[in-house]
Design an enzyme around this catalytic site. Structure first.
Site, PDB file in Angstrom:
ATOM      1  CB  THR A 146       1.637 -12.214   0.762  1.00  0.00           C
ATOM      2  OG1 THR A 146       0.601 -12.783  -0.056  1.00  0.00           O
ATOM      3  CG2 THR A 146       2.845 -11.849  -0.088  1.00  0.00           C
ATOM      4  NE  ARG A 168      -3.989   0.423   3.412  1.00  0.00           N
ATOM      5  CZ  ARG A 168      -4.115   1.180   2.322  1.00  0.00           C
ATOM      6  NH1 ARG A 168      -3.704   2.425   2.325  1.00  0.00           N
ATOM      7  NH2 ARG A 168      -4.647   0.680   1.230  1.00  0.00           N
ATOM      8  NE  ARG A 184      -7.558  -6.715   6.724  1.00  0.00           N
ATOM      9  CZ  ARG A 184      -6.600  -7.607   6.634  1.00  0.00           C
ATOM     10  NH1 ARG A 184      -6.266  -8.326   7.677  1.00  0.00           N
ATOM     11  NH2 ARG A 184      -5.960  -7.789   5.505  1.00  0.00           N
ATOM     12  N   GLY A 198      -4.532  -4.397  -3.731  1.00  0.00           N
ATOM     13  CA  GLY A 198      -5.575  -3.382  -3.928  1.00  0.00           C
ATOM     14  C   GLY A 198      -4.879  -2.103  -4.310  1.00  0.00           C
ATOM     15  CG  ASN A 223      -2.779 -10.930  -2.499  1.00  0.00           C
ATOM     16  OD1 ASN A 223      -2.707 -10.729  -3.710  1.00  0.00           O
ATOM     17  ND2 ASN A 223      -1.785 -11.457  -1.821  1.00  0.00           N
ATOM     18  NE  ARG A 273       5.783 -31.717  -7.106  1.00  0.00           N
ATOM     19  CZ  ARG A 273       6.809 -32.437  -6.652  1.00  0.00           C
ATOM     20  NH1 ARG A 273       7.864 -32.594  -7.410  1.00  0.00           N
ATOM     21  NH2 ARG A 273       6.760 -33.011  -5.483  1.00  0.00           N
ATOM     22  CB  THR A 275       2.583  16.077  -3.611  1.00  0.00           C
ATOM     23  OG1 THR A 275       2.174  16.401  -4.935  1.00  0.00           O
ATOM     24  CG2 THR A 275       4.086  16.183  -3.501  1.00  0.00           C
ATOM     25  CG  ASP A 326      -1.869  -1.194   1.211  1.00  0.00           C
ATOM     26  OD1 ASP A 326      -2.248  -1.640   0.111  1.00  0.00           O
ATOM     27  OD2 ASP A 326      -2.181  -1.702   2.302  1.00  0.00           O
ATOM     28  N   GLY A 371       1.536   2.947  -2.651  1.00  0.00           N
ATOM     29  CA  GLY A 371       1.121   3.822  -3.756  1.00  0.00           C
ATOM     30  C   GLY A 371       1.649   3.309  -5.102  1.00  0.00           C
ATOM     31  CE  LYS A 372       2.340  -2.612  -4.313  1.00  0.00           C
ATOM     32  NZ  LYS A 372       2.067  -2.169  -2.925  1.00  0.00           N
TER      33      LYS A 372
END
Ligand code: GDP
Ligand code: IMO
Ligand code: MG
Length: 428
Positions: free
Chosen positions: A237, A303, A301, A40, A38, A142, A412, A13, A15-16
């Site tokens: 994860t 953060r 949720r 967002g 998973n 597998r 910004t 989270d 800001g990708k």
């Protein structure tokens, strides 16, 4: 450098999505290489807000988007997301989206298992409940069903039987009802043509793209501290989230990732359970959560929030081979009189400059802080380095020094264009 890999340098989270969207008009193709829905990613363009979980963020700028083999794909969710984004005016057909034919599927049995385990656990991970972990377990075990299997009814039937034989005792142990193999087969056969329309050998497509001199932008999900090897295990994860995974998760080879752009939030957040040395429980933590609107995109949720942890990001710079960072959400610090930066930790009376591997040790770290003056001016929406107050410039420069990587971009506000370019990752 021809290619750029965007990864989260903290606990996700950062800001990708915003940065991938911004950078994608400089790229020819955007590729997801790990994780699943998973993730967002929120993108704000004018008065439109796009929320993406599985689709690469390049789709919003109409860039060719590839979901690589390293991603686990919930086919129902994929179709729903395509429909949702279509309703916002972005039509996604096979000319815009390629799905690796060797990617593994997330099925309802994975979601069931993820949620039932979390409900029963005394030490919860705090997963997103979307079946990510169990799907990766079946992949390395597998026995997963892959995209290409949808084209072969006979193989699909046999694979379902094998998979359900594995899941039956797990389900029974958790009090879940048995699964009807025939119904699952019928559901998969029903969606197969819609999914297969996007399926291709993605590695081959990428090979052609690279050979023709085009630029690839890799989009990581989650963050380095959630990496299954390098993160705060077991509170992580189930995929490798570090930049090196861009190669294996797309089939492009180790030279593929190119310039590694770490996305770094100007403070720290984490959603879910696990160690967090600089976590704040006071009004500053509340300020960060409220002003930063720190609520999960996937689960809603709150953060957890804390001061910037330079030791953690320094580790991330090393683990990812970060070339430069994009620093986001500097504006959230506007108005705080004093800022703290964690430069390292104390553990059992000793100085330690990195996050140790042991969970117990991680929980016992005492952050060592350096204080800096805040700023009363606003940085929100600043589009030039010259617009920043002197204290904000000092804060950014100190971060660069402590983490050992330069700031290439500064964000910004949530808006696409409120972004300051210091050096172009595609030309560095
Ligand atoms: P991702 O998972 O790394 O793509 O990040 P998320 O989208 O989950 O969370 C980042 C949130 O911060 C989103 O709501 C963005 O719109 C927002 N955001 C991104 N950059 C900035 C910024 O520079 N300032 C502020 N205030 N918000 C930002
Ligand atoms: P983006 O891409 C933040 C966290 C979950 C949980 C742990 C394991 O938006 O940055 P999982 O469902 O993956 O098995 O959950 O990982 N987590 C994230 N936290 N951002 C994310 O993605 C995350 N994806 C998973 O909260 O702690
Ligand atoms: Mg996110």
């Amino acid at each position: 450098m021809a290619n750029v890999t965007v990864i989260g340098a903290q606990w996700g989270d950062e800001g990708k999505g915003k940065l991938v969207d911004w950078l994608s008009n400089r790229a020819d193709v955007v590729v997801r290489f790990q994780g699943g829905h998973n993730a967002g990613h929120t993108l704000v363009v004018g008065n439109q807000t796009y929320k993406l979980s599985l689709l690469p963020s390049g789709v919003v700028q109409g860039k060719l988007s590839i979901i690589g083999n390293g991603v686990v794909v919930d086919p129902w969710h994929l179709l729903k997301e395509i429909e949702g984004i279509g309703a916002q005016g972005i039509k996604i057909g096979p000319e815009l989206l390629v799905l690796a034919d060797n990617a593994c599927l997330i099925l309802p049995i994975h979601r069931d298992l993820d949620q039932a385990r979390e409900a029963a656990a005394t030490n919860k991970i705090g997963t997103t409940g979307r079946g990510i972990g169990p799907a990766y377990e079946d992949k390395v075990g597998r026995r997963a069903i892959r995209v290409a299997d949808l084209a072969d009814r006979e193989a699909l039937e046999a694979k379902i039987d094998r998979l359900l034989a594995h899941h039956a005792p797990l389900r029974a142990g958790l009090g879940l009802p048995p699964v009807d193999a025939a119904a699952l087969l019928a559901e998969l056969e029903d969606l197969a043509p819609k999914i297969l329309a996007f399926a291709q050998p993605a590695w081959l497509k990428l090979d052609g793209i690279v050979k023709s001199g085009k630029r690839v932008l890799f989009e990581g999900a989650q963050g380095a501290l959630l990496d299954v090897d390098h993160g705060t295990y077991p509170y992580v994860t189930s995929s490798n989230t570090v930049a090196g995974q861009a190669a294996a998760g797309s089939g492009l080879g180790p030279k593929g990732p190119g310039y590694v752009l770490g996305i770094v939030k100007a403070y720290t957040t984490r959603v879910g359970e696990g160690p967090f040395p600089t976590e704040l429980f006071d009004e500053v933590g509340q300020h960060l959560g409220t002003v930063g609107r720190e609520f999960g995109t996937v689960t809603g949720r709150s953060r957890r929030c804390g001061w910037f942890d330079a030791a953690l990001v320094r580790q991330s710079v090393a683990l990812n081979g970060i070339s430069g960072i994009a620093l986001t959400k500097l504006d959230v610090l506007d108005g705080l009189p004093t800022l703290k930066i964690c430069t390292g930790y104390r553990l059992n009376g000793q100085d330690i400059g990195y996050l140790p591997a042991g969970l117990k040790a991680q929980g016992q770290l005492e952050p060592v802080y350096e204080e800096m003056e805040g700023w009363s001016e606003t940085t929100q929406g600043a589009r030039s380095w010259k617009d920043l107050p002197a204290s904000a410039v000092k804060y950014v420069r100190r971060i660069e020094e402590l983490i050992g990587a330069p700031v290439a971009l500064l964000s910004t506000s949530p808006q696409r264009d409120d972004t300051i370019l210091m050096r172009d990752p595609f030309h560095d």
